[in-house]
Motif scaffolding. Structure first.
Motif, short mmCIF file in Angstrom:
data_model
loop_
_atom_site.label_atom_id
_atom_site.label_comp_id
_atom_site.label_asym_id
_atom_site.label_seq_id
_atom_site.Cartn_x
_atom_site.Cartn_y
_atom_site.Cartn_z
N UNK A 179 0.83 -1.20 0.00
CA UNK A 179 0.00 0.00 0.00
C UNK A 179 0.86 1.25 0.00
N UNK A 180 1.93 1.24 0.81
CA UNK A 180 2.81 2.41 0.89
C UNK A 180 3.55 2.62 -0.44
N UNK A 181 3.98 1.52 -1.05
CA UNK A 181 4.71 1.62 -2.32
C UNK A 181 3.83 2.21 -3.41
N UNK A 182 2.55 1.86 -3.37
CA UNK A 182 1.64 2.35 -4.41
C UNK A 182 0.97 3.66 -4.02
N UNK A 183 1.31 4.17 -2.84
CA UNK A 183 0.72 5.42 -2.39
C UNK A 183 -0.76 5.33 -2.13
N UNK A 184 -1.28 4.14 -1.77
CA UNK A 184 -2.71 4.00 -1.48
C UNK A 184 -3.03 4.67 -0.15
N UNK A 185 -4.17 5.30 -0.06
CA UNK A 185 -4.48 6.05 1.17
C UNK A 185 -5.05 5.18 2.29
N UNK A 186 -4.75 3.86 2.30
CA UNK A 186 -5.34 2.99 3.31
C UNK A 186 -4.50 2.95 4.59
N UNK A 187 -3.27 3.40 4.50
CA UNK A 187 -2.39 3.36 5.66
C UNK A 187 -2.58 4.64 6.47
N UNK A 188 -2.59 4.49 7.81
CA UNK A 188 -2.81 5.68 8.65
C UNK A 188 -1.74 6.72 8.35
N UNK A 189 -2.13 8.01 8.30
CA UNK A 189 -1.19 9.07 7.91
C UNK A 189 -0.05 9.23 8.92
N UNK A 190 -0.30 8.85 10.20
CA UNK A 190 0.77 8.99 11.19
C UNK A 190 1.53 7.67 11.37
N UNK A 191 1.68 6.91 10.28
CA UNK A 191 2.36 5.63 10.32
C UNK A 191 3.75 5.76 10.93
N UNK A 192 4.02 4.94 11.95
CA UNK A 192 5.33 4.92 12.59
C UNK A 192 5.88 3.49 12.50
#
Lengths: 253, 249
Positions: A44-57
């Protein structure tokens, strides 16, 4: 506390199939779920999908599956004492160790030793899983707060396990104790977090205060700091174990 | 040496003094006083619900007496260091965790009182469970569970055996086995206190009887005295004692 009581309690844990299976589930759930979950997050992060929480740590979210594995650890804490009540084994245990405080302290230390060892193994394994599965987005030992989280999270897990042991000693019945503990961690605590007014209090719940040790960067708990959170959990656990000890000492077995 | 005391001048190994247990307004055990002496089998007889098991639990410090006390050589059970080496007890043989093997059940129990590992193998031999030692107790018949319970009681090589209804549910061979075991144990100069609601069994096992009904002491005498009283059988004596409800008022 004579070490013989502690050693006998360790033997009990090791030789009962149900506790061994329950304990095995802790790393299996944490790592297994981690492989699936972290891989999908990386994609998801690689494809820039907005499913990951914006404050991902990476450090905090790379251990998030441990919070599912912890349920097996809570179950272990419950079974350690309720298994004896349910089967009537408690009478045999207490006829071998009539001093109930000695018996209970031996049980607590055995439970803590097993939970702590397993928690460290699980947390490190899950961290490495996240490091590998999240790829470039994953945590590493040099990530911000990584060391604190790696060293502190197992303390949280052990504390919650012992809290469950204390609560279960008071409640005595497996089904009742499991329902109370799991609904608290899974329902009451998260819901309280959404209710204004309760939300402020919820920061001091044993699970929420304890998990502040895992939170870094943008996810850090604004009210309860990481080590303060662990102390809050320790206080809850101490209260639960004291209540358990009191109950065990007072009641007829 | 503990086994050399002659039985005729037997010590009081267990002293029960005005032991009382109340649950709310119900009195389960009512000011029970008796002694159990060394070198013989003392039967603890009474109908179901007479308070035998409650008394047993109080002897072991599992239930707290409302009044009174029970002493082993002058000490409450809870003050005995490593009590399994002094008193071996069987309360409920089915009270094991079903997922653990017989050998492991005895292993953890041995550890609590620092009893050497080889004792586990010895008692497994004594009760004839060696071939089933690695089976989980879930698979055990009642007879096997009783044998495991006896093995647990013998584990610490105790001077005193305390058994609650040990022949319940056993086949004739098992009943006979327990009887022989208890007789042998007492003949070695040790002490046996065994409860039962079967007077026929006590007639052939016990030397001395403590009879209770509704929590109260009804009789405390040698077996011979029961039968000598007129020509009645032990069974008649038992019914005469336990049906005397009038004494309750």
């Amino acid at each position: 506390m004579p070490s013989s009581t502690f050693r006998a309690e360790l033997t009990k844990i090791r030789t009962l199939r149900s506790t061994v299976v329950t304990l095995a589930l802790v790393p299996l759930i944490s790592v297994g779920l981690g492989v699936v979950s972290f891989t999908s997050v990386r994609i998801a992060l690689e494809r820039g999908l907005p499913v990951v929480r914006p404050d991902f740590e990476p450090v905090t979210d790379g251990l998030v599956t441990v919070l599912y594995g912890q349920l097996a650890l809570v179950a272990f804490g419950v079974l350690t004492i309720c298994g004896e009540h349910g089967s009537g084994l408690l009478r045999l245990s207490l006829s071998a160790t009539p001093n109930r405080r000695t018996f209970y302290v031996g049980k607590i230390i055995a439970c803590a030793a097993v939970a702590l060892t397993l928690s460290y193994a699980t947390v490190f394994a899950t961290f490495l899983t996240a490091h590998w599965a999240l790829g470039a987005y994953g945590p590493s030992f040099s990530s911000e707060g990584a060391l604190r989280v790696l060293l502190g999270t197992p303390l949280y897990l052990t504390g919650l396990c012992l809290f469950a042991l204390g609560v279960a000693t008071v409640l005595r019945h497996t089904a009742l104790a499991l329902t109370v503990m799991l609904s608290f961690v899974f329902v009451v605590s998260p819901v309280a977090n959404l209710v204004p007014g309760l939300k402020e209090v919820a920061h001091y719940f044993p699970d929420q205060a304890g998990t502040s040790i895992m939170k870094v960067g943008q996810q850090a708990d604004p009210v309860v700091g990481p080590w303060t959170g662990l102390l809050v959990l320790a206080a809850w656990t101490a209260c639960a174990l004291l209540a358990g000890c009191w109950t065990l000492s007072r009641r007829d077995a | 040496m503990r086994h050399t005391h002659p039985a005729q001048d037997a010590r009081h190994v267990i002293d029960v003094r005005r032991l009382t247990k109340r649950y709310g307004r119900t009195t389960a055990v009512d000011a029970l006083t008796f002694t159990v002496r060394q070198g013989r089998v003392t039967g603890f007889l009474g109908p179901n619900g007479a308070g035998k098991s409650t008394t047993m639990r109080m002897l072991l410090g599992l239930d707290r007496p409302t009044h009174g006390e029970a002493l082993f050589d002058g000490k409450p059970y809870c003050d005995l260091p490593e009590p399994l080496r002094h008193v071996g007890a069987l309360l409920d043989a089915t009270a094991t965790q079903a997922g653990r093997t017989a050998r492991n059940h005895l292993t953890w129990l041995a550890r609590t009182n620092r009893i050497p590992r080889r004792r586990v193998e010895e008692v497994l031999d004594v009760v004839g469970l060696h071939s089933a030692a690695d089976q989980r107790t879930r698979t055990f018949s009642l007879g096997m569970a009783q044998r495991l319970g006896i093995a647990a009681a013998l584990l610490g090589d105790p001077e005193v055996l305390l058994l609650d209804e040990p022949v319940n549910g056993l086949d004739p061979e098992g009943v006979r086995w327990i009887r022989t075991l208890l007789r042998t144990f007492a003949a070695e100069g040790r002490t046996v206190f065994v409860s039962s609601h079967l007077m026929s069994e006590m007639a052939v096992t016990a030397d001395h009887l403590v009879v209770i009904g509704r929590g109260r002491l009804l009789a405390d005498a040698d077996l011979s005295e029961f039968v000598r009283d007129g020509e009645e059988s032990l069974e008649d004596a038992f019914f005469r004692l336990t049906s005397g409800g009038g004494s309750d008022a």
